[in-house]
Design an enzyme around this catalytic site. Structure first.
Site, PDB file in Angstrom:
ATOM      1  N   LEU A  85       1.087  -1.410  -0.200  1.00  0.00           N
ATOM      2  CA  LEU A  85       0.017   0.159  -0.267  1.00  0.00           C
ATOM      3  C   LEU A  85       1.380   0.969   0.289  1.00  0.00           C
ATOM      4  CD1 LEU A  85      -3.076  -1.155   2.301  1.00  0.00           C
ATOM      5  CD2 LEU A  85      -2.760  -1.419   0.105  1.00  0.00           C
ATOM      6  N   THR A  91       7.306  -5.492 -18.509  1.00  0.00           N
ATOM      7  CA  THR A  91       7.493  -3.973 -19.139  1.00  0.00           C
ATOM      8  C   THR A  91       7.730  -3.634 -20.982  1.00  0.00           C
ATOM      9  OG1 THR A  91       7.005  -1.657 -19.305  1.00  0.00           O
ATOM     10  CG2 THR A  91       8.815  -2.975 -18.199  1.00  0.00           C
ATOM     11  N   ASP A  92       7.043  -3.526 -21.811  1.00  0.00           N
ATOM     12  CA  ASP A  92       8.056  -3.850 -23.274  1.00  0.00           C
ATOM     13  C   ASP A  92       9.093  -2.751 -23.019  1.00  0.00           C
ATOM     14  OD1 ASP A  92       6.528  -1.620 -22.060  1.00  0.00           O
ATOM     15  OD2 ASP A  92       5.174  -1.141 -25.157  1.00  0.00           O
ATOM     16  N   GLU A  93       9.028  -1.649 -22.241  1.00  0.00           N
ATOM     17  CA  GLU A  93      10.030  -0.877 -21.584  1.00  0.00           C
ATOM     18  C   GLU A  93      11.602  -1.628 -21.548  1.00  0.00           C
ATOM     19  OE1 GLU A  93       9.450   2.095 -19.657  1.00  0.00           O
ATOM     20  OE2 GLU A  93       7.148   2.661 -19.610  1.00  0.00           O
ATOM     21  N   TYR A 119      13.192   3.382 -13.922  1.00  0.00           N
ATOM     22  CA  TYR A 119      12.336   2.371 -14.029  1.00  0.00           C
ATOM     23  C   TYR A 119      12.483   0.862 -14.367  1.00  0.00           C
ATOM     24  CZ  TYR A 119       7.708   0.391 -15.076  1.00  0.00           C
ATOM     25  OH  TYR A 119       7.268  -0.666 -15.596  1.00  0.00           O
ATOM     26  N   LYS A 156      13.376  -2.703 -13.844  1.00  0.00           N
ATOM     27  CA  LYS A 156      12.539  -4.466 -14.600  1.00  0.00           C
ATOM     28  C   LYS A 156      13.508  -4.804 -15.334  1.00  0.00           C
ATOM     29  CE  LYS A 156       8.608  -4.309 -14.210  1.00  0.00           C
ATOM     30  NZ  LYS A 156       7.710  -4.940 -12.911  1.00  0.00           N
ATOM     31  N   ASN A 175      -0.615   0.081 -20.652  1.00  0.00           N
ATOM     32  CA  ASN A 175      -1.909  -0.463 -20.441  1.00  0.00           C
ATOM     33  C   ASN A 175      -3.252   0.756 -19.579  1.00  0.00           C
ATOM     34  OD1 ASN A 175      -2.576  -3.478 -18.107  1.00  0.00           O
ATOM     35  ND2 ASN A 175      -1.025  -3.340 -20.054  1.00  0.00           N
TER      36      ASN A 175
HETATM   37  P1  NAD Z   1       0.678   0.786  -9.628  1.00  0.00           P
HETATM   38  O1  NAD Z   1       1.843   1.374  -9.409  1.00  0.00           O
HETATM   39  O2  NAD Z   1      -0.655   0.731 -10.399  1.00  0.00           O
HETATM   40  O3  NAD Z   1       0.824  -0.523  -8.663  1.00  0.00           O
HETATM   41  C1  NAD Z   1       2.124  -1.300  -8.051  1.00  0.00           C
HETATM   42  C2  NAD Z   1       1.606  -1.999  -6.708  1.00  0.00           C
HETATM   43  O4  NAD Z   1       1.950  -2.331  -6.206  1.00  0.00           O
HETATM   44  C3  NAD Z   1       0.389  -1.311  -5.534  1.00  0.00           C
HETATM   45  O5  NAD Z   1      -0.888  -1.599  -5.519  1.00  0.00           O
HETATM   46  C4  NAD Z   1       1.868  -0.546  -4.620  1.00  0.00           C
HETATM   47  O6  NAD Z   1       1.399  -0.939  -2.920  1.00  0.00           O
HETATM   48  C5  NAD Z   1       2.290  -2.468  -4.568  1.00  0.00           C
HETATM   49  N1  NAD Z   1       4.203  -2.314  -4.086  1.00  0.00           N
HETATM   50  C6  NAD Z   1       4.597  -1.402  -4.204  1.00  0.00           C
HETATM   51  N2  NAD Z   1       5.985  -1.832  -3.495  1.00  0.00           N
HETATM   52  C7  NAD Z   1       5.776  -2.743  -3.231  1.00  0.00           C
HETATM   53  C8  NAD Z   1       6.442  -3.653  -1.990  1.00  0.00           C
HETATM   54  N3  NAD Z   1       7.751  -3.562  -2.133  1.00  0.00           N
HETATM   55  N4  NAD Z   1       5.927  -4.897  -1.710  1.00  0.00           N
HETATM   56  C9  NAD Z   1       4.683  -5.298  -1.790  1.00  0.00           C
HETATM   57  N5  NAD Z   1       3.937  -4.603  -2.893  1.00  0.00           N
HETATM   58  C10 NAD Z   1       4.638  -3.450  -3.594  1.00  0.00           C
HETATM   59  O7  NAD Z   1       1.396  -0.209 -10.765  1.00  0.00           O
HETATM   60  P2  NAD Z   1       0.942  -1.044 -12.077  1.00  0.00           P
HETATM   61  O8  NAD Z   1       0.383  -0.022 -13.197  1.00  0.00           O
HETATM   62  O9  NAD Z   1      -0.574  -1.784 -11.558  1.00  0.00           O
HETATM   63  O10 NAD Z   1       1.893  -2.140 -12.376  1.00  0.00           O
HETATM   64  C11 NAD Z   1       2.084  -3.310 -12.529  1.00  0.00           C
HETATM   65  C12 NAD Z   1       3.110  -4.446 -12.769  1.00  0.00           C
HETATM   66  O11 NAD Z   1       2.536  -4.348 -14.193  1.00  0.00           O
HETATM   67  C13 NAD Z   1       4.603  -3.243 -12.578  1.00  0.00           C
HETATM   68  O12 NAD Z   1       4.973  -5.069 -12.241  1.00  0.00           O
HETATM   69  C14 NAD Z   1       4.278  -3.217 -14.123  1.00  0.00           C
HETATM   70  O13 NAD Z   1       5.766  -2.821 -13.821  1.00  0.00           O
HETATM   71  C15 NAD Z   1       3.428  -4.263 -14.509  1.00  0.00           C
HETATM   72  N6  NAD Z   1       3.321  -3.323 -15.958  1.00  0.00           N
HETATM   73  C16 NAD Z   1       2.426  -1.960 -15.997  1.00  0.00           C
HETATM   74  C17 NAD Z   1       1.868  -1.827 -16.748  1.00  0.00           C
HETATM   75  C18 NAD Z   1       1.683   0.005 -17.277  1.00  0.00           C
HETATM   76  O14 NAD Z   1       0.907   0.780 -18.395  1.00  0.00           O
HETATM   77  N7  NAD Z   1       0.783  -0.098 -16.541  1.00  0.00           N
HETATM   78  C19 NAD Z   1       2.692  -1.863 -18.316  1.00  0.00           C
HETATM   79  C20 NAD Z   1       3.342  -2.999 -18.041  1.00  0.00           C
HETATM   80  C21 NAD Z   1       3.746  -3.524 -16.919  1.00  0.00           C
HETATM   81  O1  DAU Z   2       4.685   0.302 -21.318  1.00  0.00           O
HETATM   82  C1  DAU Z   2       4.598   0.326 -20.508  1.00  0.00           C
HETATM   83  C2  DAU Z   2       5.054   1.136 -19.372  1.00  0.00           C
HETATM   84  O2  DAU Z   2       3.771   1.851 -19.853  1.00  0.00           O
HETATM   85  C3  DAU Z   2       4.815   0.703 -17.825  1.00  0.00           C
HETATM   86  O3  DAU Z   2       5.664  -0.565 -18.062  1.00  0.00           O
HETATM   87  C4  DAU Z   2       4.787   1.113 -16.695  1.00  0.00           C
HETATM   88  O4  DAU Z   2       4.917   1.901 -15.807  1.00  0.00           O
HETATM   89  C5  DAU Z   2       3.666   2.519 -17.340  1.00  0.00           C
HETATM   90  O5  DAU Z   2       3.659   3.459 -16.299  1.00  0.00           O
HETATM   91  C6  DAU Z   2       3.785   3.364 -18.451  1.00  0.00           C
HETATM   92  O6  DAU Z   2       4.488   4.167 -18.907  1.00  0.00           O
HETATM   93  P1  DAU Z   2       4.571   5.091 -20.050  1.00  0.00           P
HETATM   94  O7  DAU Z   2       6.244   6.149 -18.905  1.00  0.00           O
HETATM   95  O8  DAU Z   2       5.009   4.756 -21.137  1.00  0.00           O
HETATM   96  O9  DAU Z   2       3.211   5.373 -19.270  1.00  0.00           O
HETATM   97  P2  DAU Z   2       3.002   7.209 -18.884  1.00  0.00           P
HETATM   98  O10 DAU Z   2       1.654   7.848 -18.351  1.00  0.00           O
HETATM   99  O11 DAU Z   2       4.105   8.044 -18.026  1.00  0.00           O
HETATM  100  O12 DAU Z   2       3.346   7.617 -20.237  1.00  0.00           O
HETATM  101  C7  DAU Z   2       2.906   7.904 -21.226  1.00  0.00           C
HETATM  102  C8  DAU Z   2       2.835   8.743 -22.591  1.00  0.00           C
HETATM  103  O13 DAU Z   2       2.629  10.112 -21.967  1.00  0.00           O
HETATM  104  C9  DAU Z   2       4.841   8.515 -22.903  1.00  0.00           C
HETATM  105  O14 DAU Z   2       5.404   9.222 -23.582  1.00  0.00           O
HETATM  106  C10 DAU Z   2       4.986  10.261 -20.895  1.00  0.00           C
HETATM  107  C11 DAU Z   2       4.246  11.648 -21.810  1.00  0.00           C
HETATM  108  N1  DAU Z   2       3.474  12.290 -20.963  1.00  0.00           N
HETATM  109  C12 DAU Z   2       2.691  11.432 -20.055  1.00  0.00           C
HETATM  110  C13 DAU Z   2       2.654  12.615 -18.726  1.00  0.00           C
HETATM  111  C14 DAU Z   2       1.490  11.786 -17.735  1.00  0.00           C
HETATM  112  C15 DAU Z   2       2.765  13.094 -21.124  1.00  0.00           C
HETATM  113  O15 DAU Z   2       3.496  14.016 -22.575  1.00  0.00           O
HETATM  114  N2  DAU Z   2       2.393  13.813 -20.587  1.00  0.00           N
HETATM  115  C16 DAU Z   2       1.938  13.507 -19.045  1.00  0.00           C
HETATM  116  O16 DAU Z   2       1.501  14.573 -18.354  1.00  0.00           O
END
Ligand code: NAD
Ligand code: DAU
Length: 354
Positions: free
Chosen positions: A33, A132-134, A158, A162, A188
């Site tokens: 949390l 992640t794709d990153e 980040y 990963k 996502n």
């Molecule tokens: P998020 O930041 O919304 O959620 C992360 C969760 O992990 C939170 O509930 C946080 O409390 C918990 N957490 C953080 N540190 C912790 C720890 N030390 N122990 C236990 N819990 C902990 O992230 P998300 O967007 O839901 O992403 C989830 C996973 O999917 C991540 O591993 C991320 O790298 C991966 N991912 C995210 C995206 C995206 O677009 N959001 C895409 C591809 C992969």
């Molecule tokens: O590709 C998967 C990744 O997508 C996950 O692994 C990460 O956890 C997730 O956060 C996300 O990363 P991005 O950096 O791509 O997402 P974000 O929403 O932060 O940004 C999306 C794009 O928009 C990126 O090119 C940066 C841009 N951006 C983002 C913010 C927050 C802006 O232009 N303005 C903004 O204020």
């Protein structure tokens, strides 16, 4: 029972909710949390004895080992992470601690626990790591989409953290035989997305009459996937994935950031028009670029489709319409998460812009 880590975050909570829509199997949800974890996402599970929530850190070996044994866990699905690229630029240490050391601890505890199992229970154990794709770095406009064999070239703290965790997962298979699976997914979006990320931030700022901040020229490309499609991919890999394999997951929805923001503005103009009749596009503001900003991500999800039969159910259009509708219907959720710590972050990141 399966152990889900990070199940109170954006994707984790969607995964838990989707799981119970199709399965009776209990979930043990371990989440620290942090600012990103929110039990309100799981409110609909109150009173459901199949959902056991434990507040704790994946880096706490005593706790993780105890939970694995006590609940006879048959699989671990690791979502827990620090996930926001911009925050990793301001302060990378939490990313190193959770994403690398935390995953290392989870692997070690799982390996020791798995070593105590026998027969079919041991054979069927799985450790699924959500990545992640990153980790693959950045593509030019002309290059083909990332396949699973693309070299790892992470560019942010980040993505580097990963990538390191993915390598640890791989090593725990090759060295110790731990039955691991890895998914690498694209961006996502959907319900419960914390409004520090582009799509929920833009919806929130638009409704608040604030600037919609676009980094640089707004022509960076991401491949967007509706969150429930990511959840179905993970369930599919957990059920049918081959031990040791990695699977790319993506939506085949490559969009420039500016196009994404225009789509949001168009949807809001239709469903929640501004009082003055003008378009939300008037609020778009170009701000300083993200340091080391990756230009383009694109995922080739052919392997998971061919080998496991997974395909996304939503198009970008249907997913975005659902997402905007969800935020319009759940303004209280956004209000609740955009207090204290959130405001401090916005002030630090968008000096004079948001
Ligand atoms: P998020 O930041 O919304 O959620 C992360 C969760 O992990 C939170 O509930 C946080 O409390 C918990 N957490 C953080 N540190 C912790 C720890 N030390 N122990 C236990 N819990 C902990 O992230 P998300 O967007 O839901 O992403 C989830 C996973 O999917 C991540 O591993 C991320 O790298 C991966 N991912 C995210 C995206 C995206 O677009 N959001 C895409 C591809 C992969
Ligand atoms: O590709 C998967 C990744 O997508 C996950 O692994 C990460 O956890 C997730 O956060 C996300 O990363 P991005 O950096 O791509 O997402 P974000 O929403 O932060 O940004 C999306 C794009 O928009 C990126 O090119 C940066 C841009 N951006 C983002 C913010 C927050 C802006 O232009 N303005 C903004 O204020």
């Amino acid at each position: 029972m399966i152990l889900v880590t990070g199940g109170a975050g954006f994707i984790g909570s969607n995964f838990v909710l989707d799981w119970f829509a199709t399965s009776q199997e209990p979930i043990l949800n371990l989440d620290k949390l942090t600012y990103a974890g929110n039990l309100e996402n799981l409110k609909s599970l109150e009173g459901n004895s199949n959902h056991i929530f434990v507040r704790g850190d994946i880096g706490d070996s005593e706790l993780v080992s105890e939970l694995l044994t006590k609940h006879s866990v048959r699989a671990v699905v690791n979502f827990a992470a620090e996930s926001h690229v911009d925050r990793s630029i301001h302060g990378p240490s939490d990313f190193i601690n959770t994403n690398i050391i935390g995953t290392f601890n989870l692997l070690e505890c799982s390996r020791k626990y798995w070593g105590t199992l026998n027969g079919a229970i041991k054979d069927n154990f799985r450790f699924l790591h959500v990545s992640t794709d990153e980790v693959f770095g950045s593509l030019s406009k002309e290059e083909p989409a990332f396949t699973e064999s693309h070299p790892y070239e992470p560019n942010s703290p980040y993505s580097a953290s990963k990538a390191a965790s993915d390598h640890l997962v791989r090593a725990w298979l090759h060295t110790y035989g731990l039955p691991v699976l890895t998914t690498n997914c694209s961006n996502n979006y959907g319900p419960y997305h914390f409004p520090e990320k582009l799509i929920p931030l833009v919806i929130h700022n638009a409704l608040q009459g604030r600037p919609l901040p676009i980094y640089g020229d707004g022509q960076q490309i991401r491949d967007w996937l509706y969150v429930s499609d990511h959840c179905s991919a993970i369930r599919c890999v957990l059920q049918r994935g081959q031990i040791g394999e990695t699977y790319n997951v993506g939506g085949c929805n490559e969009k420039a950031n500016l196009e994404v923001v225009h789509t949001i503005c168009d949807l809001l103009d239709t469903h929640k028009p501004r009082g003055d009749g003008h378009s939300y596009k008037e609020q778009i503001t170009f701000v300083a670029d993200r340091p080391g900003h990756d230009r383009r991500y694109a995922m080739d999800a052919g392997k998971i489709e061919r080998e496991l039969g997974w395909r996304p159910a939503e198009t970008f259009e249907s997913g975005m319409a659902k997402t905007v509708a969800w935020y319009l219907a759940n303004t209280q959720w956004t209000q609740n998460v955009t207090s204290g710590a959130y405001r401090e972050w916005v002030e630090k990141q968008y000096v004079g812009a948001a």
